[in-house]
Design a protein around this motif. Sequence first.
Motif, mmCIF file in Angstrom:
data_model
loop_
_atom_site.group_PDB
_atom_site.id
_atom_site.type_symbol
_atom_site.label_atom_id
_atom_site.label_comp_id
_atom_site.label_asym_id
_atom_site.label_seq_id
_atom_site.Cartn_x
_atom_site.Cartn_y
_atom_site.Cartn_z
ATOM 1 N N GLN A 63 0.808 -1.273 -0.088
ATOM 2 C CA GLN A 63 -0.035 -0.001 -0.104
ATOM 3 C C GLN A 63 0.884 1.173 0.107
ATOM 4 O OE1 GLN A 63 0.034 -2.118 2.273
ATOM 5 N NE2 GLN A 63 -0.538 -1.333 4.602
ATOM 6 N N PRO A 64 0.565 2.296 -0.629
ATOM 7 C CA PRO A 64 1.246 3.688 -0.761
ATOM 8 C C PRO A 64 1.053 4.218 0.905
ATOM 9 C CG PRO A 64 -0.796 3.490 -2.234
ATOM 10 C CD PRO A 64 -0.777 2.399 -1.519
ATOM 11 N N VAL A 65 2.192 5.125 1.086
ATOM 12 C CA VAL A 65 2.361 5.483 2.173
ATOM 13 C C VAL A 65 2.508 7.155 2.110
ATOM 14 C CG1 VAL A 65 3.875 5.863 4.128
ATOM 15 C CG2 VAL A 65 3.500 3.623 3.293
ATOM 16 N N LEU A 66 1.729 7.921 2.779
ATOM 17 C CA LEU A 66 1.669 9.333 2.659
ATOM 18 C C LEU A 66 2.403 9.938 3.672
ATOM 19 C CD1 LEU A 66 0.926 11.868 0.529
ATOM 20 C CD2 LEU A 66 -1.233 12.063 1.974
ATOM 21 N N GLY A 67 3.551 10.685 3.562
ATOM 22 C CA GLY A 67 4.324 11.259 4.626
ATOM 23 C C GLY A 67 3.626 12.596 4.864
ATOM 24 N N LEU A 68 3.026 12.931 5.918
ATOM 25 C CA LEU A 68 2.562 14.445 6.398
ATOM 26 C C LEU A 68 3.509 15.123 7.171
ATOM 27 C CD1 LEU A 68 -1.159 13.656 7.102
ATOM 28 C CD2 LEU A 68 -0.265 15.109 5.358
ATOM 29 N N ARG A 69 3.927 16.104 6.685
ATOM 30 C CA ARG A 69 4.887 17.000 7.390
ATOM 31 C C ARG A 69 4.309 18.101 8.494
ATOM 32 N NH1 ARG A 69 6.752 17.124 1.982
ATOM 33 N NH2 ARG A 69 9.191 16.352 1.869
ATOM 34 N N GLU A 70 5.012 18.289 9.551
ATOM 35 C CA GLU A 70 4.191 19.075 10.587
ATOM 36 C C GLU A 70 3.536 20.308 10.009
ATOM 37 O OE1 GLU A 70 5.529 17.410 14.505
ATOM 38 O OE2 GLU A 70 4.403 16.930 12.495
ATOM 39 N N GLY A 71 2.303 20.585 10.469
ATOM 40 C CA GLY A 71 1.371 21.841 10.219
ATOM 41 C C GLY A 71 0.486 21.313 8.899
ATOM 42 N N SER A 72 0.744 20.025 8.468
ATOM 43 C CA SER A 72 -0.139 19.655 7.100
ATOM 44 C C SER A 72 -1.255 18.753 7.468
ATOM 45 C CB SER A 72 0.632 19.168 6.278
ATOM 46 O OG SER A 72 1.873 19.806 5.667
ATOM 47 N N TRP A 73 -2.288 18.471 6.664
ATOM 48 C CA TRP A 73 -3.250 17.826 6.930
ATOM 49 C C TRP A 73 -4.003 17.721 5.878
ATOM 50 C CZ3 TRP A 73 -3.363 22.973 8.311
ATOM 51 C CH2 TRP A 73 -4.302 23.882 7.988
ATOM 52 N N LEU A 74 -4.880 16.451 5.911
ATOM 53 C CA LEU A 74 -5.834 16.224 4.832
ATOM 54 C C LEU A 74 -7.286 16.280 5.079
ATOM 55 C CD1 LEU A 74 -4.329 12.341 3.800
ATOM 56 C CD2 LEU A 74 -3.511 14.881 2.838
ATOM 57 N N LYS A 75 -7.937 17.082 4.311
ATOM 58 C CA LYS A 75 -9.270 16.971 4.333
ATOM 59 C C LYS A 75 -10.012 16.204 3.159
ATOM 60 C CE LYS A 75 -13.106 20.301 4.617
ATOM 61 N NZ LYS A 75 -13.515 21.823 4.367
ATOM 62 N N SER A 92 -13.662 14.688 1.886
ATOM 63 C CA SER A 92 -15.032 15.423 1.777
ATOM 64 C C SER A 92 -15.434 14.973 0.408
ATOM 65 C CB SER A 92 -15.269 16.887 2.347
ATOM 66 O OG SER A 92 -16.557 17.384 2.055
ATOM 67 N N GLN A 93 -16.689 14.410 0.612
ATOM 68 C CA GLN A 93 -17.251 14.266 -0.902
ATOM 69 C C GLN A 93 -16.659 13.334 -1.654
ATOM 70 O OE1 GLN A 93 -18.762 18.232 -2.033
ATOM 71 N NE2 GLN A 93 -20.365 18.156 -0.948
ATOM 72 N N GLY A 94 -15.712 12.445 -1.420
ATOM 73 C CA GLY A 94 -15.171 11.410 -1.905
ATOM 74 C C GLY A 94 -13.582 12.168 -2.725
ATOM 75 N N LYS A 95 -13.388 13.125 -2.173
ATOM 76 C CA LYS A 95 -12.233 13.711 -2.500
ATOM 77 C C LYS A 95 -11.228 14.061 -1.536
ATOM 78 C CE LYS A 95 -14.388 16.428 -6.170
ATOM 79 N NZ LYS A 95 -14.881 17.600 -6.741
ATOM 80 N N ILE A 96 -10.085 14.022 -1.661
ATOM 81 C CA ILE A 96 -9.081 13.994 -0.638
ATOM 82 C C ILE A 96 -8.117 15.488 -0.961
ATOM 83 C CG2 ILE A 96 -6.781 13.367 0.446
ATOM 84 C CD1 ILE A 96 -7.799 10.512 -0.171
ATOM 85 N N THR A 97 -8.105 16.402 -0.034
ATOM 86 C CA THR A 97 -7.206 17.757 -0.226
ATOM 87 C C THR A 97 -6.156 17.989 0.761
ATOM 88 O OG1 THR A 97 -9.356 18.725 -1.031
ATOM 89 C CG2 THR A 97 -7.489 20.140 -0.445
ATOM 90 N N LEU A 98 -5.013 18.138 0.312
ATOM 91 C CA LEU A 98 -4.036 18.380 1.239
ATOM 92 C C LEU A 98 -3.948 19.968 1.553
ATOM 93 C CD1 LEU A 98 -1.060 17.473 2.573
ATOM 94 C CD2 LEU A 98 -0.061 18.145 0.198
ATOM 95 N N GLU A 99 -4.220 20.125 2.779
ATOM 96 C CA GLU A 99 -4.093 21.491 3.496
ATOM 97 C C GLU A 99 -2.782 21.893 3.967
ATOM 98 O OE1 GLU A 99 -6.773 23.345 3.145
ATOM 99 O OE2 GLU A 99 -8.301 22.032 2.241
#
Length: 236
Positions: free
Chosen positions: A191-203, A205-212
């Motif tokens: 499986q893929p792995v997403l490295g999230l750096r400090e101060g980042s997050w995923l939203k 909603s409605q079947g979509k993923i947004t990197l914030e």
Amino acid sequence: MDINPMYNLLVVSTSTIYGSEFLSYIKEDFVDFIQSDELLFVPYASPSGISFDKYTAKVQYALADKNITVTGLHEYQNKKKAIQDAKAIFVGGGNTFLLLKTLYDLDLVHQLRSQVAKGIPYIGTSAGSNLTGLTIGTTNDMPIVYPPSFEALSLLPFNINPHYLDPDPNSTHKGETRETRIQEFHQFNSQPVLGLREGSWLKVSQGKITLEGSLSARLFQANAEAIELTPGLINF
């Protein structure tokens, strides 16, 4: 990748960034997201061994100015019903192995999945973000306890690596980098792995993923070069 269109998730790398108070950097997004004055908090990751009561009080203090009432899941005798009745759920950071083991021991994993599938807002920070992936196999924590399975909530079709750190070319540390450890993971897992750096997050909603947030995230896939994903809609 297919995401349940009912899912409403905030998958947050960390609750605290350098120089800020607990939840302060993401508080406005947090409050806008849950759209509720009641929050069910899951304290079972117990960072630094903090008690469930103190951890819940910490969240309540951080959100007090937003007039949000925070109740810890541990306070309920019927925990499944508490999850079922929750208007919004926050799973805090700490030790991911402890968090998942406790949820399995209390038979709450299925109940959490079911509630999120109804569209109830779910926020996870650190260990709570690990829980949204397929497994907890890419957590940074020590395995201080042993859950019956590494399978997590599987809300996302990949794993999360929160607190992702880039190699420091000036460091004298000669141990494995985070990227090396994820490459080791991919020797045995696809499986893929997403490295999230400090101060980042995923939203989600409605079947979509947004990197914030302002930083990119690092996507690792088996048998492929890692790539940087810029803030915005994620497609892969």
